[in-house]
Write a protein that holds these residues in place. Sequence first.
Motif, mmCIF file in Angstrom:
data_model
loop_
_atom_site.group_PDB
_atom_site.id
_atom_site.type_symbol
_atom_site.label_atom_id
_atom_site.label_comp_id
_atom_site.label_asym_id
_atom_site.label_seq_id
_atom_site.Cartn_x
_atom_site.Cartn_y
_atom_site.Cartn_z
ATOM 1 N N VAL A 1 -1.347 -1.043 -9.516
ATOM 2 C CA VAL A 1 -1.706 -1.297 -8.123
ATOM 3 C C VAL A 1 -0.695 -2.228 -7.463
ATOM 4 O O VAL A 1 -0.320 -2.033 -6.309
ATOM 5 N N ARG A 2 -0.221 -3.226 -8.205
ATOM 6 C CA ARG A 2 0.768 -4.129 -7.610
ATOM 7 C C ARG A 2 2.042 -3.379 -7.250
ATOM 8 O O ARG A 2 2.582 -3.509 -6.146
ATOM 9 N N ALA A 3 2.530 -2.544 -8.186
ATOM 10 C CA ALA A 3 3.728 -1.760 -7.894
ATOM 11 C C ALA A 3 3.468 -0.762 -6.766
ATOM 12 O O ALA A 3 4.279 -0.614 -5.843
ATOM 13 N N GLY A 4 2.312 -0.117 -6.836
ATOM 14 C CA GLY A 4 2.010 0.913 -5.850
ATOM 15 C C GLY A 4 1.703 0.372 -4.472
ATOM 16 O O GLY A 4 1.769 1.124 -3.488
ATOM 17 N N SER A 5 1.384 -0.893 -4.368
ATOM 18 C CA SER A 5 1.026 -1.480 -3.076
ATOM 19 C C SER A 5 2.199 -2.155 -2.376
ATOM 20 O O SER A 5 2.049 -2.635 -1.250
ATOM 21 N N ARG A 6 3.345 -2.177 -3.022
ATOM 22 C CA ARG A 6 4.483 -2.909 -2.451
ATOM 23 C C ARG A 6 5.729 -2.053 -2.324
ATOM 24 O O ARG A 6 6.815 -2.574 -2.055
ATOM 25 N N ALA A 7 5.608 -0.773 -2.512
ATOM 26 C CA ALA A 7 6.767 0.118 -2.425
ATOM 27 C C ALA A 7 7.111 0.386 -0.960
ATOM 28 O O ALA A 7 6.280 0.216 -0.065
ATOM 29 N N PRO A 8 8.328 0.836 -0.683
ATOM 30 C CA PRO A 8 8.714 1.158 0.697
ATOM 31 C C PRO A 8 7.877 2.291 1.264
ATOM 32 O O PRO A 8 7.564 3.256 0.566
ATOM 33 N N THR A 9 7.503 2.183 2.524
ATOM 34 C CA THR A 9 6.713 3.228 3.184
ATOM 35 C C THR A 9 7.554 4.103 4.111
ATOM 36 O O THR A 9 7.079 5.147 4.557
ATOM 37 N N GLU A 10 8.774 3.693 4.415
ATOM 38 C CA GLU A 10 9.587 4.450 5.356
ATOM 39 C C GLU A 10 9.763 5.899 4.902
ATOM 40 O O GLU A 10 10.190 6.154 3.778
ATOM 41 N N GLY A 11 9.431 6.833 5.793
ATOM 42 C CA GLY A 11 9.577 8.249 5.488
ATOM 43 C C GLY A 11 8.540 8.782 4.525
ATOM 44 O O GLY A 11 8.671 9.914 4.042
ATOM 45 N N ARG A 12 7.520 8.005 4.243
ATOM 46 C CA ARG A 12 6.517 8.398 3.247
ATOM 47 C C ARG A 12 5.128 8.339 3.871
ATOM 48 O O ARG A 12 4.344 7.414 3.624
ATOM 49 N N ALA A 13 4.796 9.340 4.658
ATOM 50 C CA ALA A 13 3.557 9.320 5.439
ATOM 51 C C ALA A 13 2.309 9.366 4.567
ATOM 52 O O ALA A 13 1.338 8.639 4.806
ATOM 53 N N LEU A 14 2.295 10.220 3.556
ATOM 54 C CA LEU A 14 1.097 10.353 2.726
ATOM 55 C C LEU A 14 0.887 9.088 1.897
ATOM 56 O O LEU A 14 -0.242 8.590 1.770
ATOM 57 N N TYR A 15 1.951 8.549 1.353
ATOM 58 C CA TYR A 15 1.850 7.297 0.609
ATOM 59 C C TYR A 15 1.381 6.165 1.514
ATOM 60 O O TYR A 15 0.509 5.373 1.122
ATOM 61 N N ALA A 16 1.922 6.085 2.722
ATOM 62 C CA ALA A 16 1.518 5.023 3.641
ATOM 63 C C ALA A 16 0.041 5.135 3.992
ATOM 64 O O ALA A 16 -0.668 4.124 4.090
ATOM 65 N N GLY A 17 -0.434 6.367 4.177
ATOM 66 C CA GLY A 17 -1.852 6.556 4.465
ATOM 67 C C GLY A 17 -2.721 6.104 3.304
ATOM 68 O O GLY A 17 -3.741 5.433 3.507
ATOM 69 N N LEU A 18 -2.327 6.449 2.082
ATOM 70 C CA LEU A 18 -3.107 6.055 0.911
ATOM 71 C C LEU A 18 -3.058 4.549 0.707
ATOM 72 O O LEU A 18 -4.040 3.935 0.281
ATOM 73 N N ARG A 19 -1.949 3.935 1.039
ATOM 74 C CA ARG A 19 -1.832 2.491 0.850
ATOM 75 C C ARG A 19 -2.750 1.724 1.797
ATOM 76 O O ARG A 19 -3.101 0.573 1.532
ATOM 77 N N ALA A 20 -3.144 2.361 2.904
ATOM 78 C CA ALA A 20 -4.065 1.727 3.848
ATOM 79 C C ALA A 20 -5.511 1.811 3.387
ATOM 80 O O ALA A 20 -6.393 1.191 3.992
ATOM 81 N N VAL A 21 -5.774 2.576 2.321
ATOM 82 C CA VAL A 21 -7.130 2.721 1.785
ATOM 83 C C VAL A 21 -7.452 1.519 0.907
ATOM 84 O O VAL A 21 -6.590 1.002 0.195
ATOM 85 N N ALA A 22 -8.693 1.061 0.954
ATOM 86 C CA ALA A 22 -9.111 -0.083 0.141
ATOM 87 C C ALA A 22 -8.933 0.209 -1.342
ATOM 88 O O ALA A 22 -9.244 1.308 -1.814
ATOM 89 N N VAL A 23 -8.450 -0.777 -2.075
ATOM 90 C CA VAL A 23 -8.251 -0.633 -3.521
ATOM 91 C C VAL A 23 -9.577 -0.849 -4.237
ATOM 92 O O VAL A 23 -10.260 -1.849 -4.002
ATOM 93 N N PRO A 24 -9.985 0.065 -5.110
ATOM 94 C CA PRO A 24 -11.253 -0.114 -5.833
ATOM 95 C C PRO A 24 -11.223 -1.349 -6.732
ATOM 96 O O PRO A 24 -10.171 -1.725 -7.256
ATOM 97 N N GLU A 25 -12.378 -1.933 -6.940
ATOM 98 C CA GLU A 25 -12.492 -3.083 -7.829
ATOM 99 C C GLU A 25 -12.773 -2.670 -9.276
ATOM 100 O O GLU A 25 -12.324 -3.326 -10.208
ATOM 101 N N GLU A 26 -13.546 -1.594 -9.460
ATOM 102 C CA GLU A 26 -13.913 -1.150 -10.797
ATOM 103 C C GLU A 26 -12.643 -0.763 -11.566
ATOM 104 O O GLU A 26 -11.782 -0.062 -11.030
#
Length: 264
Positions: free
Chosen positions: A110-135
Amino acid sequence: MFELLEPIAMATFSGICNDRFLALGCRSYWDGYFAGRAAPLGDAPAEVVDAVFYNFAPGEVARHIPRVWSLMTPAQALETRERGSADALRHGLGDFVGCPGVVRAGELAVRAGSRAPTEGRALYAGLRAVAVPEEPVARLWHGATLLREHRGDGHNIALAAHGIGRTEAHVLLALSLDMRAEDFGRVSHLPGEQLAAVVDGLRERGLVTAEGRFTDAGRERKASIEALTDELAAPAYDALSPAELDELVAALEPLSAAVAAADL
């Protein structure tokens, strides 16, 4: 990292997750696929989803979007996908559920996936805006999926930069697997004339032989695309120290092997 994370992220495409979408009124696996994977984009029209997904044949997205939004909201699709994927992943992990490695792998992914570049990556940027599960298991799936979509968006960039269109990408993948294009599942359903025209276009560009196999130039083009995809995916892991990256690999290896061996 792709090989270690892919089995975990692929829990999304399991029968367990598919059943959850069918229970909401989806007609087929593909209704649920498009609902769950496109949900981070919100109530986007088919044209937008088609552009972001890149490699579906013309008209395929429109058979599912926006119809699926009459069955559920994007928020409901996100919840269904997360819960179904986590349940499938628990099944695949078996005795590893609850072990410290699941927690630690999820934290690092999650740390790696939440800090990657978003430029040109629409689907990734959309997913990164979703709340991260706690479980922990859901968190591990979410982190793997963030990194998968980041890489996938980068792969689309690489394809476009190399002049490879949507269906052409599947033809090149089929050839790299030593398969004929017409036998490859992702394009085998297309009308023969349509698929033949795509192969002919690649042949005219010197990428495919008359027998429908790679030329040297075609093989080099495919290798160059994969190399650029790897290069574009790498910055996601800059958020981790070398020791943490080694720790992530060590934690993922048994988990990924267990899930890959399970029947999801």
